[in-house]
Design an enzyme around this catalytic site. Structure first.
Site, PDB file in Angstrom:
ATOM      1  N   TYR A  92       3.179   9.978 -10.986  1.00 21.09           N
ATOM      2  CA  TYR A  92       2.330   9.158 -10.109  1.00 21.09           C
ATOM      3  C   TYR A  92       1.485   8.169 -10.911  1.00 21.09           C
ATOM      4  CZ  TYR A  92      -1.335   7.832  -6.842  1.00 21.09           C
ATOM      5  OH  TYR A  92      -2.218   7.115  -6.078  1.00 21.09           O
ATOM      6  N   ALA A  93       0.773   8.657 -11.916  1.00 19.22           N
ATOM      7  CA  ALA A  93      -0.091   7.772 -12.707  1.00 19.22           C
ATOM      8  C   ALA A  93       0.737   6.717 -13.418  1.00 19.22           C
ATOM      9  CB  ALA A  93      -0.904   8.583 -13.711  1.00 19.22           C
ATOM     10  N   ALA A  94       1.892   7.110 -13.930  1.00 15.29           N
ATOM     11  CA  ALA A  94       2.776   6.149 -14.601  1.00 15.29           C
ATOM     12  C   ALA A  94       3.259   5.082 -13.630  1.00 15.29           C
ATOM     13  CB  ALA A  94       3.960   6.877 -15.223  1.00 15.29           C
ATOM     14  N   SER A  95       3.531   5.490 -12.405  1.00 10.25           N
ATOM     15  CA  SER A  95       3.986   4.521 -11.401  1.00 10.25           C
ATOM     16  C   SER A  95       2.892   3.507 -11.095  1.00 10.25           C
ATOM     17  CB  SER A  95       4.433   5.233 -10.117  1.00 10.25           C
ATOM     18  OG  SER A  95       3.340   5.703  -9.348  1.00 10.25           O
ATOM     19  N   ASN A 143       0.806  -1.220   0.000  1.00  6.78           N
ATOM     20  CA  ASN A 143       0.000   0.000   0.000  1.00  6.78           C
ATOM     21  C   ASN A 143       0.840   1.271   0.000  1.00  6.78           C
ATOM     22  OD1 ASN A 143      -2.407   1.815   0.788  1.00  6.78           O
ATOM     23  ND2 ASN A 143      -1.047   2.028   2.561  1.00  6.78           N
ATOM     24  N   ILE A 170     -11.022   8.974  -2.878  1.00  8.68           N
ATOM     25  CA  ILE A 170     -11.103   8.475  -1.511  1.00  8.68           C
ATOM     26  C   ILE A 170     -10.597   9.553  -0.558  1.00  8.68           C
ATOM     27  CG2 ILE A 170     -10.426   6.651   0.092  1.00  8.68           C
ATOM     28  CD1 ILE A 170     -11.937   5.545  -2.295  1.00  8.68           C
TER      29      ILE A 170
END
Length: 236
Positions: free
Chosen positions: A140-143, A75, A171
């Site tokens: 971030y999105a690529a990760s 997580n 969230i």
């Protein structure tokens, strides 16, 4: 049954640990924030270990010290929103190191323990951002796209260990709460087909299911926990 939750001091990690404990799991929290980690473990009544998941030696030593492990929840993650023209390479390298390399290291060193479990399972935490192509998110999105690819790769490579991922949408956590105050929160809720933004427990319950016997034939899946947002928005 023993589960390890990385990034477990707060947010989705804390909620996941709480849900697993309620379902009879023994849980260990792993986080680099020592004070929050200690408080979380005290509240939940569980074990904890403080470490940076990108620290190869610390992570290897930690997993070598565990007597058993049945489930790993990857997580821990960070994000530094930046547009490419003003992007800090250092910031985004850190994003990739934590979100991707940290997940790889924890999985690598958990494997000997998970292979000894009759119900070994891994759940990675992705994000709806991996699908929505939103601007200004840095890497971030690529990760998270990398996490989804690794989830499917590992489901094949590591079987019979089950490997799945959850992809949360909007969230509210400690780290995102500022984005949902006042009118901004109302507008975001209207964009979701179910009419509300999610809570950490919405994600935690899905993770608990994926680690349970009820999901014993589920592997290689990316489950969106987004109130239907990935399917589209009711706003016109």
């Amino acid at each position: 049954m023993h589960a390890l939750v990385t990034g477990g001091a707060q947010g989705l990690g804390y909620a996941t640990a709480d849900s697993l404990i309620e379902n009879g799991w023994e849980v260990t929290l792993l986080d680099r924030n020592k004070d929050s980690l200690r408080n979380a473990a005290s509240t939940l009544g569980c074990n904890f270990f403080s470490a940076d998941i990108t620290d190869h030696n610390s992570i290897q030593s930690f997993f070598n010290s565990l007597p058993k492990l049945d489930a790993l929840v990857n997580n821990a993650g960070i994000w530094v929103p930046q547009h490419i023209e003003s992007m800090s390479v250092s910031d985004q390298t850190n994003v990739m190191n934590v979100n991707v390399l940290g997940t790889v290291l924890c999985t690598k060193y958990a494997l000997p323990l998970l292979r000894n479990s009759e119900q070994g399972a891994i759940v990675n935490v992705s994000s709806l951002a991996a699908q929505t192509n939103s601007p200004g998110l840095g890497l971030y999105a690529a990760s998270k796209s990398a996490i989804e690819t690794l989830t499917k790769q590992w489901a094949v490579e590591l079987a019979p260990i089950r490997v799945n991922a959850v992809a949360p949408g909007l969230i509210i956590t400690e780290g995102t709460s500022e984005n949902y105050r006042g009118e901004a929160g109302q507008l975001r809720a209207k964009a979701v087909p179910l009419g509300r933004v999610g809570q950490p427990n919405d994600v935690a319950e899905a993770i608990a299911f994926l680690l349970s016997e009820s999901a014993s034939y589920v592997s290689g899946q990316i489950i969106s926990i987004d109130g239907g947002l990935g399917a589209g928005s009711p706003q016109r």
